[in-house]
Design a protein around this motif. Structure first.
Motif, PDB file in Angstrom:
ATOM      1  N   ARG A  50       0.866  -1.178   0.000  1.00 45.49           N
ATOM      2  CA  ARG A  50       0.000   0.000   0.000  1.00 45.49           C
ATOM      3  C   ARG A  50       0.900   1.224   0.000  1.00 45.49           C
ATOM      4  NH1 ARG A  50      -2.129   3.619   3.489  1.00 45.49           N
ATOM      5  NH2 ARG A  50      -0.631   2.989   5.068  1.00 45.49           N
ATOM      6  N   CYS A  51       0.789   2.015  -1.033  1.00 46.99           N
ATOM      7  CA  CYS A  51       1.591   3.235  -1.091  1.00 46.99           C
ATOM      8  C   CYS A  51       1.120   4.189   0.007  1.00 46.99           C
ATOM      9  CB  CYS A  51       1.421   3.877  -2.468  1.00 46.99           C
ATOM     10  SG  CYS A  51       2.347   5.417  -2.644  1.00 46.99           S
ATOM     11  N   ILE A  52       2.095   4.809   0.700  1.00 41.80           N
ATOM     12  CA  ILE A  52       1.695   5.694   1.804  1.00 41.80           C
ATOM     13  C   ILE A  52       1.058   6.981   1.280  1.00 41.80           C
ATOM     14  CG2 ILE A  52       3.362   4.763   3.452  1.00 41.80           C
ATOM     15  CD1 ILE A  52       5.087   7.249   2.940  1.00 41.80           C
ATOM     16  N   HIS A  53       1.216   7.271  -0.025  1.00 46.74           N
ATOM     17  CA  HIS A  53       0.629   8.496  -0.571  1.00 46.74           C
ATOM     18  C   HIS A  53      -0.888   8.378  -0.706  1.00 46.74           C
ATOM     19  CE1 HIS A  53      -0.090  11.331  -4.172  1.00 46.74           C
ATOM     20  NE2 HIS A  53      -0.084  12.058  -3.066  1.00 46.74           N
ATOM     21  N   ARG A  54      -1.368   7.543  -1.639  1.00 46.96           N
ATOM     22  CA  ARG A  54      -2.807   7.401  -1.831  1.00 46.96           C
ATOM     23  C   ARG A  54      -3.261   5.953  -1.944  1.00 46.96           C
ATOM     24  NH1 ARG A  54      -2.722  11.732  -0.239  1.00 46.96           N
ATOM     25  NH2 ARG A  54      -3.773  13.643  -0.964  1.00 46.96           N
ATOM     26  N   SER A  55      -2.459   5.053  -1.314  1.00 52.77           N
ATOM     27  CA  SER A  55      -2.882   3.651  -1.162  1.00 52.77           C
ATOM     28  C   SER A  55      -2.979   2.825  -2.443  1.00 52.77           C
ATOM     29  CB  SER A  55      -4.214   3.562  -0.399  1.00 52.77           C
ATOM     30  OG  SER A  55      -4.029   3.978   0.917  1.00 52.77           O
ATOM     31  N   ALA A  56      -2.268   3.200  -3.492  1.00 54.34           N
ATOM     32  CA  ALA A  56      -2.166   2.272  -4.632  1.00 54.34           C
ATOM     33  C   ALA A  56      -1.342   1.068  -4.172  1.00 54.34           C
ATOM     34  CB  ALA A  56      -1.485   2.958  -5.810  1.00 54.34           C
ATOM     35  N   ARG A  57      -1.382   0.004  -4.941  1.00 52.06           N
ATOM     36  CA  ARG A  57      -0.612  -1.188  -4.562  1.00 52.06           C
ATOM     37  C   ARG A  57       0.836  -1.011  -4.986  1.00 52.06           C
ATOM     38  NH1 ARG A  57      -3.885  -6.689  -4.919  1.00 52.06           N
ATOM     39  NH2 ARG A  57      -1.881  -7.321  -4.092  1.00 52.06           N
ATOM     40  N   SER A  69       9.026   2.347  -7.861  1.00 47.41           N
ATOM     41  CA  SER A  69       8.159   3.508  -8.101  1.00 47.41           C
ATOM     42  C   SER A  69       6.706   3.088  -8.132  1.00 47.41           C
ATOM     43  CB  SER A  69       8.418   4.226  -9.420  1.00 47.41           C
ATOM     44  OG  SER A  69       9.608   3.869  -9.958  1.00 47.41           O
ATOM     45  N   CYS A  70       5.912   3.820  -7.389  1.00 45.37           N
ATOM     46  CA  CYS A  70       4.473   3.579  -7.361  1.00 45.37           C
ATOM     47  C   CYS A  70       3.886   3.951  -8.723  1.00 45.37           C
ATOM     48  CB  CYS A  70       3.836   4.408  -6.256  1.00 45.37           C
ATOM     49  SG  CYS A  70       2.045   4.223  -6.210  1.00 45.37           S
ATOM     50  N   ARG A  71       2.952   3.165  -9.197  1.00 44.55           N
ATOM     51  CA  ARG A  71       2.442   3.409 -10.550  1.00 44.55           C
ATOM     52  C   ARG A  71       1.414   4.532 -10.583  1.00 44.55           C
ATOM     53  NH1 ARG A  71      -2.641  -0.124 -11.476  1.00 44.55           N
ATOM     54  NH2 ARG A  71      -2.448   0.311 -13.683  1.00 44.55           N
ATOM     55  N   TYR A  72       0.995   5.044  -9.405  1.00 41.83           N
ATOM     56  CA  TYR A  72      -0.044   6.073  -9.438  1.00 41.83           C
ATOM     57  C   TYR A  72       0.561   7.470  -9.650  1.00 41.83           C
ATOM     58  CZ  TYR A  72      -4.734   7.902  -8.214  1.00 41.83           C
ATOM     59  OH  TYR A  72      -5.953   8.521  -8.229  1.00 41.83           O
ATOM     60  N   HIS A  73       1.425   7.934  -8.716  1.00 37.65           N
ATOM     61  CA  HIS A  73       2.023   9.256  -8.884  1.00 37.65           C
ATOM     62  C   HIS A  73       3.550   9.213  -8.867  1.00 37.65           C
ATOM     63  CE1 HIS A  73      -1.861   9.623  -6.666  1.00 37.65           C
ATOM     64  NE2 HIS A  73      -2.125  10.497  -7.621  1.00 37.65           N
ATOM     65  N   GLY A  74       4.084   7.979  -8.903  1.00 38.96           N
ATOM     66  CA  GLY A  74       5.522   7.836  -9.082  1.00 38.96           C
ATOM     67  C   GLY A  74       6.400   8.064  -7.858  1.00 38.96           C
ATOM     68  N   TRP A  75       5.834   8.085  -6.671  1.00 40.46           N
ATOM     69  CA  TRP A  75       6.711   8.169  -5.494  1.00 40.46           C
ATOM     70  C   TRP A  75       7.679   6.992  -5.526  1.00 40.46           C
ATOM     71  CZ3 TRP A  75       4.530  10.087  -0.166  1.00 40.46           C
ATOM     72  CH2 TRP A  75       3.838  11.291  -0.359  1.00 40.46           C
ATOM     73  N   VAL A  76       8.918   7.248  -5.136  1.00 37.58           N
ATOM     74  CA  VAL A  76       9.939   6.194  -5.226  1.00 37.58           C
ATOM     75  C   VAL A  76      10.372   5.760  -3.826  1.00 37.58           C
ATOM     76  CG1 VAL A  76      12.232   5.578  -6.106  1.00 37.58           C
ATOM     77  CG2 VAL A  76      10.745   7.109  -7.440  1.00 37.58           C
TER      78      VAL A  76
HETATM   79  S1  FES Z   1      -0.587   6.506  -4.552  1.00 34.30           S
HETATM   80 FE1  FES Z   1       1.467   5.964  -4.782  1.00 34.30          FE
HETATM   81  S2  FES Z   1       2.364   7.746  -5.535  1.00 34.30           S
HETATM   82 FE2  FES Z   1       0.335   8.346  -5.192  1.00 34.30          FE
END
Ligand code: FES
Ligand SMILES: [Fe+2]
Length: 344
Positions: A50-57, A69-76
Protein backbone atom coordinates in the motif's frame (compact mmCIF):
# COMPACT_ATOMS: atom_id res chain seq x y z
CA UNK A 1 -7.91 -12.48 14.95
CA UNK A 2 -6.13 -9.70 16.76
CA UNK A 3 -4.95 -11.95 19.61
CA UNK A 4 -3.88 -14.75 17.26
CA UNK A 5 -0.31 -15.86 17.92
CA UNK A 6 0.23 -16.86 14.28
CA UNK A 7 1.55 -13.43 13.14
CA UNK A 8 4.40 -13.82 15.66
CA UNK A 9 5.96 -16.72 13.73
CA UNK A 10 8.23 -16.90 10.69
CA UNK A 11 6.79 -17.73 7.27
CA UNK A 12 8.46 -18.25 3.91
CA UNK A 13 7.49 -15.36 1.65
CA UNK A 14 9.59 -16.43 -1.35
CA UNK A 15 12.67 -18.31 -2.35
CA UNK A 16 15.71 -16.02 -2.07
CA UNK A 17 16.39 -16.34 -5.80
CA UNK A 18 12.91 -14.99 -6.63
CA UNK A 19 13.60 -11.60 -5.06
CA UNK A 20 15.62 -9.19 -7.20
CA UNK A 21 16.48 -5.49 -7.50
CA UNK A 22 14.53 -5.31 -10.78
CA UNK A 23 11.10 -6.65 -9.87
CA UNK A 24 8.48 -6.62 -7.16
CA UNK A 25 6.59 -9.66 -5.88
CA UNK A 26 3.09 -9.59 -4.52
CA UNK A 27 2.40 -11.99 -1.64
CA UNK A 28 -0.28 -12.49 0.98
CA UNK A 29 0.36 -14.00 4.39
CA UNK A 30 -2.36 -14.20 7.06
CA UNK A 31 -4.49 -11.86 4.91
CA UNK A 32 -1.79 -9.17 4.92
CA UNK A 33 -0.88 -7.99 1.40
CA UNK A 34 2.86 -7.59 0.96
CA UNK A 35 5.13 -6.18 -1.72
CA UNK A 36 8.70 -7.49 -1.75
CA UNK A 37 11.86 -6.49 -3.57
CA UNK A 38 15.60 -6.08 -2.97
CA UNK A 39 16.89 -2.57 -2.35
CA UNK A 40 20.07 -1.07 -3.84
CA UNK A 41 22.11 -2.82 -1.12
CA UNK A 42 20.56 -6.18 -2.06
CA UNK A 43 18.66 -6.24 1.23
CA UNK A 44 15.14 -7.63 1.23
CA UNK A 45 12.36 -5.08 1.68
CA UNK A 46 8.96 -6.45 2.63
CA UNK A 47 6.43 -3.63 2.69
CA UNK A 48 2.72 -3.50 3.28
CA UNK A 49 1.35 -3.55 -0.27
CA UNK A 50 0.00 0.00 0.00
CA UNK A 51 1.59 3.23 -1.09
CA UNK A 52 1.69 5.69 1.80
CA UNK A 53 0.63 8.50 -0.57
CA UNK A 54 -2.81 7.40 -1.83
CA UNK A 55 -2.88 3.65 -1.16
CA UNK A 56 -2.17 2.27 -4.63
CA UNK A 57 -0.61 -1.19 -4.56
CA UNK A 58 3.17 -1.09 -4.41
CA UNK A 59 3.31 -4.51 -6.04
CA UNK A 60 1.84 -3.05 -9.22
CA UNK A 61 4.69 -0.54 -9.39
CA UNK A 62 8.06 -1.08 -11.04
CA UNK A 63 11.48 -1.72 -9.53
CA UNK A 64 14.74 -0.68 -11.04
CA UNK A 65 18.15 -1.03 -9.35
CA UNK A 66 16.47 -1.49 -5.99
CA UNK A 67 14.11 1.51 -6.22
CA UNK A 68 10.38 0.91 -6.39
CA UNK A 69 8.16 3.51 -8.10
CA UNK A 70 4.47 3.58 -7.36
CA UNK A 71 2.44 3.41 -10.55
CA UNK A 72 -0.04 6.07 -9.44
CA UNK A 73 2.02 9.26 -8.88
CA UNK A 74 5.52 7.84 -9.08
CA UNK A 75 6.71 8.17 -5.49
CA UNK A 76 9.94 6.19 -5.23
CA UNK A 77 10.78 3.83 -2.36
CA UNK A 78 14.46 3.01 -1.87
CA UNK A 79 16.61 1.29 0.77
CA UNK A 80 14.59 -0.15 3.65
CA UNK A 81 11.41 1.25 2.08
CA UNK A 82 12.31 4.93 2.63
CA UNK A 83 10.77 7.49 0.28
CA UNK A 84 13.62 8.76 -1.91
CA UNK A 85 11.73 10.74 -4.53
CA UNK A 86 8.39 12.55 -4.85
CA UNK A 87 8.23 13.61 -8.50
CA UNK A 88 5.57 16.31 -8.20
CA UNK A 89 7.56 17.97 -5.41
CA UNK A 90 10.57 18.20 -7.69
CA UNK A 91 12.05 14.81 -6.92
CA UNK A 92 14.68 13.81 -4.42
CA UNK A 93 15.49 16.86 -2.36
CA UNK A 94 12.06 17.23 -0.79
CA UNK A 95 11.76 13.49 -0.27
CA UNK A 96 15.09 13.23 1.55
CA UNK A 97 13.98 15.89 4.03
CA UNK A 98 10.58 14.44 4.80
CA UNK A 99 11.89 11.10 6.18
CA UNK A 100 8.80 9.10 5.21
CA UNK A 101 8.84 5.36 4.88
CA UNK A 102 6.60 2.45 3.87
CA UNK A 103 5.33 0.16 6.59
CA UNK A 104 7.85 -2.68 6.47
CA UNK A 105 8.24 -6.08 8.11
CA UNK A 106 11.12 -8.03 9.63
CA UNK A 107 12.74 -10.60 7.37
CA UNK A 108 15.50 -13.20 7.48
CA UNK A 109 17.21 -15.10 4.67
CA UNK A 110 17.98 -18.70 5.49
CA UNK A 111 18.37 -21.95 3.54
CA UNK A 112 17.61 -20.18 0.26
CA UNK A 113 14.31 -18.82 1.59
CA UNK A 114 13.21 -15.36 2.65
CA UNK A 115 11.13 -15.47 5.83
CA UNK A 116 8.92 -12.73 7.20
CA UNK A 117 7.55 -12.14 10.69
CA UNK A 118 4.48 -9.91 10.60
CA UNK A 119 4.32 -9.08 14.28
CA UNK A 120 7.46 -9.82 16.31
CA UNK A 121 6.50 -10.51 19.91
CA UNK A 122 7.25 -12.62 22.95
CA UNK A 123 6.62 -15.91 21.07
CA UNK A 124 8.72 -15.05 18.04
CA UNK A 125 11.60 -17.52 17.69
CA UNK A 126 14.99 -15.82 17.10
CA UNK A 127 14.96 -17.38 13.60
CA UNK A 128 12.98 -19.96 11.63
CA UNK A 129 13.87 -23.64 12.03
CA UNK A 130 16.68 -24.59 9.67
CA UNK A 131 16.39 -27.42 7.16
CA UNK A 132 19.29 -28.96 9.06
CA UNK A 133 17.19 -29.06 12.23
CA UNK A 134 14.37 -30.58 10.20
CA UNK A 135 16.69 -33.37 9.08
CA UNK A 136 16.58 -32.33 5.42
CA UNK A 137 20.24 -32.35 4.55
CA UNK A 138 20.92 -35.52 2.63
CA UNK A 139 23.00 -35.42 -0.52
CA UNK A 140 20.18 -35.02 -3.01
CA UNK A 141 17.69 -32.18 -2.75
CA UNK A 142 14.57 -31.07 -4.58
CA UNK A 143 12.45 -28.01 -3.77
CA UNK A 144 8.83 -27.48 -4.84
CA UNK A 145 6.15 -24.80 -4.40
CA UNK A 146 2.43 -25.51 -4.49
CA UNK A 147 -0.77 -23.67 -3.67
CA UNK A 148 -3.72 -25.31 -1.93
CA UNK A 149 -7.27 -23.95 -1.59
CA UNK A 150 -7.63 -25.18 1.97
CA UNK A 151 -6.72 -24.22 5.52
CA UNK A 152 -3.32 -24.45 7.20
CA UNK A 153 -4.68 -27.10 9.55
CA UNK A 154 -6.07 -29.36 6.81
CA UNK A 155 -2.85 -29.06 4.79
CA UNK A 156 -0.72 -29.95 7.81
CA UNK A 157 -3.00 -32.90 8.51
CA UNK A 158 -2.48 -34.20 4.98
CA UNK A 159 1.33 -34.18 5.05
CA UNK A 160 1.50 -36.42 8.09
CA UNK A 161 -1.55 -38.53 7.30
CA UNK A 162 -0.69 -42.11 6.41
CA UNK A 163 -4.17 -43.60 5.69
CA UNK A 164 -4.87 -41.36 2.68
CA UNK A 165 -1.70 -42.42 0.90
CA UNK A 166 -3.14 -45.82 0.01
CA UNK A 167 -6.12 -44.14 -1.66
CA UNK A 168 -5.05 -40.76 -3.02
CA UNK A 169 -1.59 -42.02 -4.02
CA UNK A 170 -2.65 -45.56 -4.82
CA UNK A 171 0.16 -47.36 -6.60
CA UNK A 172 2.67 -44.54 -6.41
CA UNK A 173 3.01 -44.74 -2.69
CA UNK A 174 1.07 -47.49 -1.00
CA UNK A 175 -1.69 -49.91 -1.78
CA UNK A 176 -4.42 -50.63 0.76
CA UNK A 177 -3.40 -53.87 2.46
CA UNK A 178 -5.52 -53.63 5.60
CA UNK A 179 -2.51 -54.32 7.80
CA UNK A 180 -2.43 -52.89 11.31
CA UNK A 181 0.24 -50.25 11.88
CA UNK A 182 1.22 -49.52 15.47
CA UNK A 183 2.02 -45.87 16.06
CA UNK A 184 3.37 -43.89 19.01
CA UNK A 185 2.37 -40.23 19.11
CA UNK A 186 3.86 -37.71 21.55
CA UNK A 187 2.84 -34.09 21.90
CA UNK A 188 4.89 -31.64 23.91
CA UNK A 189 4.82 -27.84 23.66
CA UNK A 190 3.93 -27.37 20.04
CA UNK A 191 5.88 -30.34 18.81
CA UNK A 192 4.42 -33.70 17.81
CA UNK A 193 6.60 -36.75 17.18
CA UNK A 194 5.16 -39.81 15.49
CA UNK A 195 6.92 -43.16 15.28
CA UNK A 196 5.57 -46.00 13.18
CA UNK A 197 6.49 -49.51 14.30
CA UNK A 198 7.14 -52.46 12.02
CA UNK A 199 6.08 -50.69 8.84
CA UNK A 200 6.82 -52.49 5.60
CA UNK A 201 6.40 -49.66 3.17
CA UNK A 202 5.21 -50.62 -0.28
CA UNK A 203 6.65 -47.79 -2.34
CA UNK A 204 4.80 -48.78 -5.47
CA UNK A 205 6.91 -48.08 -8.54
CA UNK A 206 10.04 -47.67 -6.48
CA UNK A 207 9.80 -50.64 -4.14
CA UNK A 208 11.90 -52.85 -6.45
CA UNK A 209 14.70 -50.38 -6.10
CA UNK A 210 14.25 -48.90 -2.62
CA UNK A 211 13.01 -51.85 -0.63
CA UNK A 212 13.18 -54.99 -2.77
CA UNK A 213 12.59 -57.43 0.12
CA UNK A 214 9.64 -55.43 1.47
CA UNK A 215 11.49 -55.38 4.79
CA UNK A 216 10.72 -53.28 7.81
CA UNK A 217 11.60 -49.62 7.43
CA UNK A 218 12.13 -46.79 9.91
CA UNK A 219 9.49 -44.11 9.61
CA UNK A 220 9.04 -41.03 11.81
CA UNK A 221 6.95 -37.90 11.25
CA UNK A 222 7.06 -34.57 13.08
CA UNK A 223 5.01 -31.42 13.43
CA UNK A 224 6.46 -28.14 14.66
CA UNK A 225 3.87 -25.52 15.49
CA UNK A 226 2.40 -23.71 13.80
CA UNK A 227 3.16 -24.78 10.23
CA UNK A 228 6.06 -27.16 9.65
CA UNK A 229 6.02 -30.92 9.14
CA UNK A 230 8.73 -33.40 8.33
CA UNK A 231 8.53 -37.03 7.27
CA UNK A 232 11.51 -39.38 7.35
CA UNK A 233 11.98 -42.84 5.88
CA UNK A 234 15.04 -45.01 6.32
CA UNK A 235 15.21 -48.17 4.26
CA UNK A 236 16.89 -51.36 5.46
CA UNK A 237 19.81 -50.85 3.04
CA UNK A 238 20.48 -47.38 4.50
CA UNK A 239 18.77 -45.32 1.81
CA UNK A 240 16.99 -42.28 3.23
CA UNK A 241 14.20 -40.04 2.07
CA UNK A 242 12.86 -36.98 3.94
CA UNK A 243 10.16 -34.46 3.11
CA UNK A 244 9.85 -31.13 4.95
CA UNK A 245 6.79 -28.99 4.28
CA UNK A 246 6.38 -25.39 5.31
CA UNK A 247 2.72 -24.41 5.01
CA UNK A 248 2.15 -20.69 4.72
CA UNK A 249 -1.34 -19.44 5.71
CA UNK A 250 -2.24 -17.05 2.87
CA UNK A 251 -5.89 -16.62 3.86
CA UNK A 252 -8.23 -18.78 5.94
CA UNK A 253 -8.76 -21.16 2.99
CA UNK A 254 -5.59 -20.76 0.97
CA UNK A 255 -2.18 -22.18 1.85
CA UNK A 256 1.12 -21.93 0.01
CA UNK A 257 3.40 -24.89 0.59
CA UNK A 258 7.17 -25.02 0.18
CA UNK A 259 8.41 -28.59 0.08
CA UNK A 260 12.02 -29.68 0.52
CA UNK A 261 12.80 -33.26 -0.33
CA UNK A 262 16.18 -34.69 0.51
CA UNK A 263 17.46 -38.15 -0.14
CA UNK A 264 20.43 -40.43 -0.02
CA UNK A 265 20.26 -43.32 -2.44
CA UNK A 266 23.96 -44.15 -2.22
CA UNK A 267 25.66 -44.23 -5.61
CA UNK A 268 22.32 -43.48 -7.33
CA UNK A 269 21.88 -40.13 -5.55
CA UNK A 270 23.39 -37.92 -8.30
CA UNK A 271 21.02 -39.42 -10.89
CA UNK A 272 17.80 -39.26 -8.89
CA UNK A 273 16.84 -35.56 -8.94
CA UNK A 274 14.73 -35.66 -12.08
CA UNK A 275 12.68 -38.69 -11.10
CA UNK A 276 12.33 -37.57 -7.45
CA UNK A 277 11.02 -34.18 -8.59
CA UNK A 278 8.60 -35.69 -11.07
CA UNK A 279 7.29 -38.27 -8.63
CA UNK A 280 6.94 -35.77 -5.78
CA UNK A 281 5.10 -33.25 -7.95
CA UNK A 282 2.75 -36.00 -9.11
CA UNK A 283 2.01 -36.95 -5.49
CA UNK A 284 1.50 -33.28 -4.56
CA UNK A 285 -0.85 -32.78 -7.47
CA UNK A 286 -2.99 -35.63 -6.15
CA UNK A 287 -2.96 -33.96 -2.71
CA UNK A 288 -3.93 -30.59 -4.24
CA UNK A 289 -6.86 -32.22 -6.04
CA UNK A 290 -8.25 -33.86 -2.91
CA UNK A 291 -7.54 -30.90 -0.60
CA UNK A 292 -9.11 -28.39 -3.00
CA UNK A 293 -12.17 -30.63 -3.27
CA UNK A 294 -12.33 -30.83 0.53
CA UNK A 295 -11.89 -27.04 0.70
CA UNK A 296 -14.84 -26.43 -1.64
CA UNK A 297 -17.05 -28.62 0.54
CA UNK A 298 -15.90 -26.86 3.69
CA UNK A 299 -16.76 -23.51 2.09
CA UNK A 300 -20.19 -24.88 1.28
CA UNK A 301 -21.08 -26.91 4.39
CA UNK A 302 -18.64 -25.70 7.06
CA UNK A 303 -15.93 -27.80 8.68
CA UNK A 304 -17.95 -30.71 10.00
CA UNK A 305 -15.68 -33.66 10.68
CA UNK A 306 -16.43 -37.06 12.18
CA UNK A 307 -13.33 -38.17 14.00
CA UNK A 308 -12.23 -41.63 15.16
CA UNK A 309 -9.21 -42.63 17.21
CA UNK A 310 -7.28 -43.21 13.96
CA UNK A 311 -7.49 -39.42 13.48
CA UNK A 312 -5.53 -38.73 16.67
CA UNK A 313 -2.66 -36.99 14.87
CA UNK A 314 -5.01 -34.52 13.22
CA UNK A 315 -6.80 -33.87 16.50
CA UNK A 316 -3.48 -33.09 18.21
CA UNK A 317 -2.19 -30.79 15.46
CA UNK A 318 -5.45 -28.92 14.93
CA UNK A 319 -5.84 -28.31 18.68
CA UNK A 320 -2.47 -26.57 18.63
CA UNK A 321 -3.18 -24.51 15.50
CA UNK A 322 -6.69 -23.45 16.52
CA UNK A 323 -5.41 -22.72 20.03
CA UNK A 324 -2.74 -20.44 18.62
CA UNK A 325 -5.32 -18.69 16.47
CA UNK A 326 -7.18 -17.76 19.63
CA UNK A 327 -4.14 -16.75 21.65
CA UNK A 328 -3.43 -20.04 23.49
CA UNK A 329 0.26 -20.91 23.53
CA UNK A 330 1.34 -24.47 22.64
CA UNK A 331 2.79 -24.76 26.17
CA UNK A 332 -0.71 -24.32 27.62
CA UNK A 333 -1.97 -27.34 25.68
CA UNK A 334 -1.63 -30.74 27.37
CA UNK A 335 1.46 -32.88 26.76
CA UNK A 336 0.64 -36.48 26.03
CA UNK A 337 1.91 -39.76 24.65
CA UNK A 338 -0.50 -42.22 23.09
CA UNK A 339 -0.29 -45.40 21.14
CA UNK A 340 -2.76 -46.06 18.36
CA UNK A 341 -3.09 -48.76 15.75
CA UNK A 342 -4.73 -48.17 12.41
CA UNK A 343 -4.95 -50.21 9.27
CA UNK A 344 -3.29 -49.34 5.98
S1 FES B 1 -0.59 6.51 -4.55
FE1 FES B 1 1.47 5.96 -4.78
S2 FES B 1 2.36 7.75 -5.53
FE2 FES B 1 0.33 8.35 -5.19
FE1 LIG C 1 -0.57 -37.04 0.23
Amino acid sequence: MSHSLLPQYWYVIAEARELTQQSVLSRTILDESLACYRDSQGKVVIAQDRCIHRSARLSSGTVSDGNLSCRYHGWVYGDSGKIVSIPCEGGEEFASQCGMKAKTYTSIEQDGYVYVCLKPGEHTPPRPMTLNELGSVWKGRVRLQNRFQNSLSNCVENYIDVPHTAYVHHGIFRKPRGEPLRTTVTRHEGRIDITYHGERLNLGTFSMFLNPQGSEIEHTDHFFAPNVTSVHYKMPGGYRYSISSQSIPVTAMETMVYTDISYDFGVWTPFAAWIVRRQAQEVLKQDIDILNEQGRNIDKYGERFYTTSADLIHTLTSEIISGMRSGITPAEISSETKEITFCV
